[in-house]
Design an enzyme around this catalytic site. Structure first.
Site, PDB file in Angstrom:
ATOM      1  N   ASP A   9     -17.323 -14.844  45.488  1.00 54.59           N
ATOM      2  CA  ASP A   9     -16.942 -15.723  44.379  1.00 54.59           C
ATOM      3  C   ASP A   9     -17.192 -15.061  43.022  1.00 54.59           C
ATOM      4  OD1 ASP A   9     -17.628 -17.237  46.841  1.00 54.59           O
ATOM      5  OD2 ASP A   9     -17.053 -18.964  45.640  1.00 54.59           O
ATOM      6  N   ASP A  45     -19.854  -9.168  46.818  1.00 56.23           N
ATOM      7  CA  ASP A  45     -19.936 -10.604  46.646  1.00 56.23           C
ATOM      8  C   ASP A  45     -18.504 -11.142  46.713  1.00 56.23           C
ATOM      9  OD1 ASP A  45     -20.864 -13.188  45.810  1.00 56.23           O
ATOM     10  OD2 ASP A  45     -20.192 -12.696  43.771  1.00 56.23           O
TER      11      ASP A  45
HETATM   12 MG   LIG Z   1     -20.381 -14.421  42.715  1.00 54.19          MG
END
Ligand SMILES: [Mg+2]
Length: 216
Positions: free
Chosen positions: A12, A10
């Site tokens: 962010d 991922d």
């Molecule tokens: Mg995230």
């Protein structure tokens, strides 16, 4: 194409401490930021479906290409401190790193280059010729709940890997669990109870990956 081992990150609150959309909202002022943050948090905690906020957040903010480029720089400034070395080690050991995000391709590209990651699965934004906001690719899977699992299935089909490991902080990341060999929750920047409870491992530092994933 073949790659025997794939690690999916991922972006962010995982590879970087920020939430790109919240930072874009910040440029638009405090009131907008608060409104956007509440929506992002509710979605990442799994309280509301992502698709219920995805278009709305962008319609409120109307980010310009220049603002999105600024967020790209911020992702690098706030990079997770051990990300660069952990990813270099993983690559040396034959892992193919891929970024899988509901963020924006144009904002994530500089961070991916910085980290030596050549594959990005994220949402393309569309701009007018003067750089003003036009729209986003509404068909892209990570604009909706369950979208990351859809992409993981495509990745498995494309590469036929023996291992897929995924790592992230959000419920949208946890949704990939049925499609991967191991899901690792990441809690350095944001701890979501559901993710913490249902992850195979829950870590605070990306360097910890090196001691828990197979074949290392
Ligand atoms: Mg995230």
């Amino acid at each position: 194409m073949t790659a025997s081992k794939i690690i999916i990150f991922d972006c962010d609150s995982t590879l970087s401490s920020i939430e790109g959309i919240d930072e874009l909202a910040c440029i638009a002022g405090d009131e907008v930021r608060q409104q956007i943050e509440e929506m992002t948090n509710a979605a990442m905690e799994g309280k509301i479906p992502l698709e219920s906020v995805f278009a709305k957040r962008l319609e409120i903010i109307q980010p310009t290409l220049e603002q999105v480029t600024q967020i790209g720089e911020l992702y690098i400034q706030r990079v997770e401190p051990s990300a660069l070395s952990a990813i270099a080690t993983l690559k040396q050991d034959g892992w193919l790193p891929i970024i899988l995000s509901a963020g924006y391709v144009q904002a994530i590209q500089p961070l991916a280059e910085y980290l030596g990651i050549s594959s990005i699965e994220a949402v393309p934004l569309l701009f007018n010729s003067d750089g003003s906001y036009q729209d986003f690719d509404r068909s892209y899977p990570t604009t909706r709940s369950g979208g990351k699992l859809e992409i993981v299935k495509k990745i498995r089909h494309k590469y036929s890997p023996s291992q897929i490991v995924a790592i992230g902080d959000g419920v949208s990341d946890l949704e990939t669990k049925p499609g991967v060999n191991m899901f690792i929750g990441f809690g350095r920047y944001a701890v979501r109870d559901k993710v913490k409870t249902e992850s195979s491992y829950f870590i605070q530092d990306l360097a910890e990956i090196l001691s828990i994933i197979p074949d290392l």
